[in-house]
Design a protein around this motif. Structure first.
Motif, PDB file in Angstrom:
ATOM      1  N   TYR A   1       0.818  -1.213   0.000  1.00 44.38           N
ATOM      2  CA  TYR A   1       0.000   0.000   0.000  1.00 44.38           C
ATOM      3  C   TYR A   1       0.854   1.265   0.000  1.00 44.38           C
ATOM      4  CZ  TYR A   1       0.111   0.420   5.238  1.00 44.38           C
ATOM      5  OH  TYR A   1       0.472   0.553   6.556  1.00 44.38           O
ATOM      6  N   THR A   2       2.088   1.182   0.534  1.00 45.76           N
ATOM      7  CA  THR A   2       2.969   2.348   0.473  1.00 45.76           C
ATOM      8  C   THR A   2       3.299   2.686  -0.977  1.00 45.76           C
ATOM      9  OG1 THR A   2       3.940   1.919   2.652  1.00 45.76           O
ATOM     10  CG2 THR A   2       5.228   3.270   1.125  1.00 45.76           C
ATOM     11  N   GLU A   3       3.577   1.678  -1.790  1.00 48.00           N
ATOM     12  CA  GLU A   3       3.870   1.919  -3.203  1.00 48.00           C
ATOM     13  C   GLU A   3       2.653   2.511  -3.915  1.00 48.00           C
ATOM     14  OE1 GLU A   3       5.165  -1.819  -4.713  1.00 48.00           O
ATOM     15  OE2 GLU A   3       7.037  -1.805  -3.556  1.00 48.00           O
ATOM     16  N   ARG A   4       1.461   2.014  -3.591  1.00 43.01           N
ATOM     17  CA  ARG A   4       0.254   2.536  -4.230  1.00 43.01           C
ATOM     18  C   ARG A   4       0.008   3.991  -3.826  1.00 43.01           C
ATOM     19  NH1 ARG A   4      -3.526  -1.369  -6.404  1.00 43.01           N
ATOM     20  NH2 ARG A   4      -5.122   0.237  -6.072  1.00 43.01           N
TER      21      ARG A   4
ATOM     22  N   MET B   1      -0.216   9.796  -5.054  1.00 44.80           N
ATOM     23  CA  MET B   1       0.059  11.102  -4.448  1.00 44.80           C
ATOM     24  C   MET B   1       1.357  11.726  -4.963  1.00 44.80           C
ATOM     25  SD  MET B   1      -2.626  11.537  -2.719  1.00 44.80           S
ATOM     26  CE  MET B   1      -2.211  13.071  -1.911  1.00 44.80           C
ATOM     27  N   ARG B   2       1.990  11.064  -5.918  1.00 50.78           N
ATOM     28  CA  ARG B   2       3.200  11.572  -6.566  1.00 50.78           C
ATOM     29  C   ARG B   2       4.268  11.945  -5.544  1.00 50.78           C
ATOM     30  NH1 ARG B   2       1.753  15.788 -11.225  1.00 50.78           N
ATOM     31  NH2 ARG B   2       3.965  15.425 -11.615  1.00 50.78           N
ATOM     32  N   ILE B   3       4.551  11.021  -4.642  1.00 52.24           N
ATOM     33  CA  ILE B   3       5.632  11.213  -3.666  1.00 52.24           C
ATOM     34  C   ILE B   3       6.938  10.826  -4.346  1.00 52.24           C
ATOM     35  CG2 ILE B   3       6.580  10.501  -1.451  1.00 52.24           C
ATOM     36  CD1 ILE B   3       3.739   9.973  -0.511  1.00 52.24           C
ATOM     37  N   GLU B   4       7.772  11.808  -4.600  1.00 51.20           N
ATOM     38  CA  GLU B   4       9.012  11.592  -5.347  1.00 51.20           C
ATOM     39  C   GLU B   4      10.195  11.461  -4.399  1.00 51.20           C
ATOM     40  OE1 GLU B   4       8.825  15.166  -7.619  1.00 51.20           O
ATOM     41  OE2 GLU B   4       7.621  14.261  -9.228  1.00 51.20           O
ATOM     42  N   GLY B   5      11.276  10.863  -4.913  1.00 56.49           N
ATOM     43  CA  GLY B   5      12.512  10.754  -4.161  1.00 56.49           C
ATOM     44  C   GLY B   5      12.522   9.569  -3.222  1.00 56.49           C
ATOM     45  N   ASP B   6      13.666   9.375  -2.551  1.00 54.79           N
ATOM     46  CA  ASP B   6      13.815   8.253  -1.631  1.00 54.79           C
ATOM     47  C   ASP B   6      14.499   8.667  -0.332  1.00 54.79           C
ATOM     48  OD1 ASP B   6      16.404   8.697  -2.496  1.00 54.79           O
ATOM     49  OD2 ASP B   6      16.758   6.646  -3.195  1.00 54.79           O
ATOM     50  N   GLY B   7      14.392   9.949  -0.007  1.00 52.20           N
ATOM     51  CA  GLY B   7      14.995  10.449   1.221  1.00 52.20           C
ATOM     52  C   GLY B   7      14.029  10.400   2.391  1.00 52.20           C
TER      53      GLY B   7
ATOM     54  N   ILE C   1       9.904   9.400   3.108  1.00 51.41           N
ATOM     55  CA  ILE C   1       9.447   8.463   4.137  1.00 51.41           C
ATOM     56  C   ILE C   1       8.407   9.135   5.020  1.00 51.41           C
ATOM     57  CG2 ILE C   1      10.146   7.165   6.189  1.00 51.41           C
ATOM     58  CD1 ILE C   1      12.851   6.692   4.800  1.00 51.41           C
ATOM     59  N   PHE C   2       8.674  10.374   5.419  1.00 46.40           N
ATOM     60  CA  PHE C   2       7.733  11.098   6.278  1.00 46.40           C
ATOM     61  C   PHE C   2       6.413  11.371   5.550  1.00 46.40           C
ATOM     62  CE2 PHE C   2      11.030  13.158   9.352  1.00 46.40           C
ATOM     63  CZ  PHE C   2      11.222  11.924   9.949  1.00 46.40           C
ATOM     64  N   LYS C   3       6.482  11.717   4.270  1.00 44.63           N
ATOM     65  CA  LYS C   3       5.248  11.922   3.511  1.00 44.63           C
ATOM     66  C   LYS C   3       4.408  10.646   3.500  1.00 44.63           C
ATOM     67  CE  LYS C   3       6.850  15.450   0.219  1.00 44.63           C
ATOM     68  NZ  LYS C   3       7.068  15.725  -1.230  1.00 44.63           N
ATOM     69  N   ALA C   4       5.061   9.510   3.270  1.00 41.11           N
ATOM     70  CA  ALA C   4       4.333   8.244   3.257  1.00 41.11           C
ATOM     71  C   ALA C   4       3.724   7.939   4.620  1.00 41.11           C
ATOM     72  CB  ALA C   4       5.264   7.111   2.819  1.00 41.11           C
ATOM     73  N   LEU C   5       4.460   8.230   5.701  1.00 37.07           N
ATOM     74  CA  LEU C   5       3.925   7.998   7.042  1.00 37.07           C
ATOM     75  C   LEU C   5       2.748   8.923   7.335  1.00 37.07           C
ATOM     76  CD1 LEU C   5       7.181   7.504   9.177  1.00 37.07           C
ATOM     77  CD2 LEU C   5       5.591   5.750   8.365  1.00 37.07           C
ATOM     78  N   GLN C   6       2.805  10.161   6.832  1.00 36.16           N
ATOM     79  CA  GLN C   6       1.686  11.077   7.044  1.00 36.16           C
ATOM     80  C   GLN C   6       0.396  10.555   6.408  1.00 36.16           C
ATOM     81  OE1 GLN C   6       3.602  14.625   5.414  1.00 36.16           O
ATOM     82  NE2 GLN C   6       3.407  15.650   7.401  1.00 36.16           N
ATOM     83  N   LEU C   7       0.536   9.767   5.342  1.00 32.70           N
ATOM     84  CA  LEU C   7      -0.626   9.238   4.629  1.00 32.70           C
ATOM     85  C   LEU C   7      -0.920   7.787   4.985  1.00 32.70           C
ATOM     86  CD1 LEU C   7       0.233  10.719   1.112  1.00 32.70           C
ATOM     87  CD2 LEU C   7      -1.441  11.595   2.742  1.00 32.70           C
ATOM     88  N   ASP C   8      -0.109   7.195   5.866  1.00 30.14           N
ATOM     89  CA  ASP C   8      -0.250   5.780   6.205  1.00 30.14           C
ATOM     90  C   ASP C   8      -1.474   5.559   7.104  1.00 30.14           C
ATOM     91  OD1 ASP C   8       0.176   3.159   7.535  1.00 30.14           O
ATOM     92  OD2 ASP C   8       2.143   3.260   6.588  1.00 30.14           O
TER      93      ASP C   8
END
Length: 229
Positions: free
Chosen positions: A71-74, A79-85, A89-96
């Motif tokens: 689901y993180t990849e989806r 949401m067009r979360i770019e980069g791997d810094g 990670i924080f953007k993905a956690l905010q939406l997790d």
């Protein structure tokens, strides 16, 4: 079409989420984000009553390993979360959904793209298990989180790791924030192999499902002109 502020009035057999206003969607998303917590509370409680605390921990870890990378990849894609810094990670956690807004009161501190911290001023999951004693708290805040946090971070960057600065059992009692975690990306971090349960989850219909465009033709995935009509 006039946007709905709620779903009062007559039943609409053609109802779609895009019929709702932004405010109504926000209310609905908040409730949807809480649903996984309720599912976990009910499902894992049933496991614990029948098979005990250790079974709860083992199943919770496998559940997270299976679902989180998928689901993180989806979420990153739509949401067009770019980069791997660390910021990604924080953007993905905010939406997790595991960090349900308000139920989990999370604060983030971005130091750099390779270093950061997050903390939970309040954790609903902790408040659920604290009445059952230290064994339950350690099971969730140590055993389960040690077995899963890196899995989530490495869905963004395979060299990421998450380690506790402090975590429950709370010392002193009632400590706020409930826990604090450090996120680091460096070449010394062991890359975790993809778990078998993750591979199995990737093969499910749910993981492979692609949403059609909205009624106005807007693709579900931004920029995807090949979405099924």
């Amino acid at each position: 079409m006039t946007e709905r502020e709620d779903y009062s009035g007559e039943f609409d057999p053609d109802f779609r989420f895009e019929d709702l206003s932004k405010e109504a969607l926000v209310r609905l998303v908040r409730e949807y984000a809480l649903i996984p917590q309720i599912l976990d509370r009910s499902g894992l409680a049933a496991v614990g009553l029948r098979y005990g605390q250790q079974a709860v921990e083992e199943i919770a870890i496998e559940e997270w390993k299976g679902a989180s990378p998928v689901y993180t990849e989806r979420i990153r894609e739509i949401m067009r979360i770019e980069g791997d810094g660390v910021s990604a990670i924080f953007k993905a956690l905010q939406l997790d959904p595991g960090f349900t807004f308000s139920y989990m009161d999370v604060e983030y501190e971005l130091v750099s793209e390779t270093h950061g911290f997050f903390q939970l001023r309040s954790c609903g999951a902790l408040l659920d298990v604290e009445p059952f004693g230290e064994r339950s708290v350690r099971g969730m805040c140590h055993t389960i989180e040690d077995g899963t946090f890196d899995i989530t971070a490495q869905a963004i960057n395979p060299r990421a790791r998450i380690r506790p600065v402090h975590r429950p059992p709370r010392v002193p009692a009632g400590r706020v924030p409930h826990c604090r975690w450090e996120v680091v990306i460096d070449d010394e971090t062991p890359v975790l192999p993809e778990a078998e349960i993750t591979r199995m989850t990737r093969g499910t219909t749910a993981a492979r499902h692609r949403f059609p465009p909205l009624r106005d033709g807007t693709p579900h995935i931004p920029g995807d002109l090949n979405s099924p009509g």
